[in-house]
Design an enzyme around this catalytic site. Structure first.
Site, PDB file in Angstrom:
ATOM      1  N   LYS A  29       0.873  -1.217  -0.205  1.00  0.00           N
ATOM      2  CA  LYS A  29       0.367   0.184   0.118  1.00  0.00           C
ATOM      3  C   LYS A  29       0.641   1.249   0.260  1.00  0.00           C
ATOM      4  CE  LYS A  29      -4.281  -2.430   2.262  1.00  0.00           C
ATOM      5  NZ  LYS A  29      -4.371  -2.597   3.985  1.00  0.00           N
ATOM      6  N   ARG A 105      -2.686 -14.815   4.170  1.00  0.00           N
ATOM      7  CA  ARG A 105      -3.006 -13.686   4.809  1.00  0.00           C
ATOM      8  C   ARG A 105      -2.107 -14.183   6.626  1.00  0.00           C
ATOM      9  NH1 ARG A 105      -6.329 -10.154   4.111  1.00  0.00           N
ATOM     10  NH2 ARG A 105      -7.744 -10.521   6.471  1.00  0.00           N
ATOM     11  N   ARG A 122       2.385  -6.853   8.748  1.00  0.00           N
ATOM     12  CA  ARG A 122       1.680  -5.965   9.839  1.00  0.00           C
ATOM     13  C   ARG A 122       2.036  -5.790  11.203  1.00  0.00           C
ATOM     14  NH1 ARG A 122      -4.455  -7.127   7.283  1.00  0.00           N
ATOM     15  NH2 ARG A 122      -3.958  -5.315   5.030  1.00  0.00           N
ATOM     16  N   ASN A 132      -1.801  -0.265   6.907  1.00  0.00           N
ATOM     17  CA  ASN A 132      -0.591  -1.662   7.570  1.00  0.00           C
ATOM     18  C   ASN A 132      -0.410  -2.019   6.509  1.00  0.00           C
ATOM     19  OD1 ASN A 132      -3.324  -2.026   5.586  1.00  0.00           O
ATOM     20  ND2 ASN A 132      -4.944  -2.882   7.932  1.00  0.00           N
ATOM     21  N   HIS A 135      -1.701  -5.279   1.215  1.00  0.00           N
ATOM     22  CA  HIS A 135      -3.244  -6.440   1.248  1.00  0.00           C
ATOM     23  C   HIS A 135      -2.486  -7.686   1.119  1.00  0.00           C
ATOM     24  CE1 HIS A 135      -7.445  -7.032  -0.239  1.00  0.00           C
ATOM     25  NE2 HIS A 135      -6.174  -7.613  -1.539  1.00  0.00           N
ATOM     26  N   GLU A 146      -9.912 -10.153  -7.768  1.00  0.00           N
ATOM     27  CA  GLU A 146      -9.146  -9.443  -7.651  1.00  0.00           C
ATOM     28  C   GLU A 146      -7.744  -9.175  -8.654  1.00  0.00           C
ATOM     29  OE1 GLU A 146      -7.484  -9.058  -3.335  1.00  0.00           O
ATOM     30  OE2 GLU A 146      -8.736  -8.869  -2.663  1.00  0.00           O
TER      31      GLU A 146
HETATM   32  P1  ADP Z   1      -7.450  -7.045   5.484  1.00  0.00           P
HETATM   33  O1  ADP Z   1      -6.764  -6.384   4.792  1.00  0.00           O
HETATM   34  O2  ADP Z   1      -7.152  -6.939   6.695  1.00  0.00           O
HETATM   35  O3  ADP Z   1      -8.682  -7.415   4.241  1.00  0.00           O
HETATM   36  P2  ADP Z   1     -10.143  -5.648   5.516  1.00  0.00           P
HETATM   37  O4  ADP Z   1     -10.510  -6.109   4.203  1.00  0.00           O
HETATM   38  O5  ADP Z   1     -11.262  -5.925   6.742  1.00  0.00           O
HETATM   39  O6  ADP Z   1      -9.181  -6.140   5.801  1.00  0.00           O
HETATM   40  O7  ADP Z   1      -9.894  -4.192   5.216  1.00  0.00           O
HETATM   41  C1  ADP Z   1      -9.798  -3.621   4.209  1.00  0.00           C
HETATM   42  C2  ADP Z   1      -8.484  -2.278   5.301  1.00  0.00           C
HETATM   43  O8  ADP Z   1      -9.657  -1.408   5.423  1.00  0.00           O
HETATM   44  C3  ADP Z   1      -7.653  -2.491   5.682  1.00  0.00           C
HETATM   45  O9  ADP Z   1      -6.978  -3.231   5.564  1.00  0.00           O
HETATM   46  C4  ADP Z   1      -7.388  -1.232   6.644  1.00  0.00           C
HETATM   47  O10 ADP Z   1      -6.810  -0.606   5.769  1.00  0.00           O
HETATM   48  C5  ADP Z   1      -8.795  -0.801   6.252  1.00  0.00           C
HETATM   49  N1  ADP Z   1      -9.787  -0.901   6.895  1.00  0.00           N
HETATM   50  C6  ADP Z   1     -10.255  -2.013   8.278  1.00  0.00           C
HETATM   51  N2  ADP Z   1     -10.419  -1.497   8.870  1.00  0.00           N
HETATM   52  C7  ADP Z   1      -9.989  -0.875   9.530  1.00  0.00           C
HETATM   53  C8  ADP Z   1     -10.856   0.386  10.294  1.00  0.00           C
HETATM   54  N3  ADP Z   1     -12.084   0.209  11.805  1.00  0.00           N
HETATM   55  N4  ADP Z   1     -10.578   2.074  10.262  1.00  0.00           N
HETATM   56  C9  ADP Z   1      -9.791   2.796   9.330  1.00  0.00           C
HETATM   57  N5  ADP Z   1      -9.378   1.627   8.797  1.00  0.00           N
HETATM   58  C10 ADP Z   1     -10.113   0.272   8.158  1.00  0.00           C
END
Ligand code: ADP
Length: 169
Positions: A29, A105, A122, A132, A135, A146
């Site tokens: 990212k 993951r 992370r 974070n 992705h 995707e």
């Molecule tokens: P992941 O990236 O672990 O698959 P998600 O698909 O739930 O997680 O969320 C996508 C992205 O959205 C996260 O990696 C993060 O960058 C952002 N995100 C998720 N939850 C939050 C939150 N509560 N506040 C701000 N950003 C968030």
């Protein structure tokens, strides 16, 4: 058995596990690119044994992000997520290998960095859920969707590894 040039032979009958062709989408990212973490993230996937089959650097559009994160469109953080993800270049990759979706993951760690173990990307590089670093697709179906969204089929390369070749003669 197929000739690969310079006396090398690739024996497809000895080829690998049935799901060795599984693929996933990994993206560094904007914060990961800005913090010069691209090389270290690629290194983790290479050293684990996965194969890089697609790679590009780009600044994503809002439309692309909106489609990529379509399940999050109703979340209160969606617009800040979209502007963060379009704020600078990302490095998008397709990695291939046995159980690559699930293993990636685990390597990336949970969404919330406060519970991400040291040793995960992370857990090692991130302190905030909204920055974070990386992705990783969360399911086989998600990965397929995707990959099609971010890459054209012609930009994904099939290549054989010299580890699996033997010299002829
Ligand atoms: P992941 O990236 O672990 O698959 P998600 O698909 O739930 O997680 O969320 C996508 C992205 O959205 C996260 O990696 C993060 O960058 C952002 N995100 C998720 N939850 C939050 C939150 N509560 N506040 C701000 N950003 C968030």
């Amino acid at each position: 058995v197929q000739r690969c040039g310079r006396g090398l032979v690739w024996d497809r009958s000895k080829a690998t596990l049935p799901d060795a062709r599984e693929r996933t989408l990994i993206a560094v990212k904007p914060d990961g690119v800005q913090r010069r973490l691209v090389g270290r993230i690629i290194q983790r996937f290479e050293q684990r044994g996965f194969k890089l089959v697609g790679l590009k650097m780009m600044t994503a559009s809002e439309d692309l992000l909106s489609e990529h994160y379509r399940e999050l469109r109703t979340k209160p953080f969606f617009h800040s997520l979209q502007s963060y993800m379009t704020s600078g270049p990302v490095v998008v990759m397709v990695w291939e290998g046995h159980n690559v979706v699930q293993t990636s993951r685990t390597m990336v760690g949970p969404t919330n960095p406060t519970v991400a173990q040291a040793g995960t990307v992370r857990g090692d590089f991130s302190i905030h859920v909204s920055r974070n670093v990386v992705h990783a697709s969360d399911s086989l179906e998600g990965a397929q969707r995707e990959i099609q969204l971010w890459f054209e089929a012609k930009d994904l390369l099939d290549w054989d590894c010299c580890d699996q070749m033997s010299t002829s003669e």
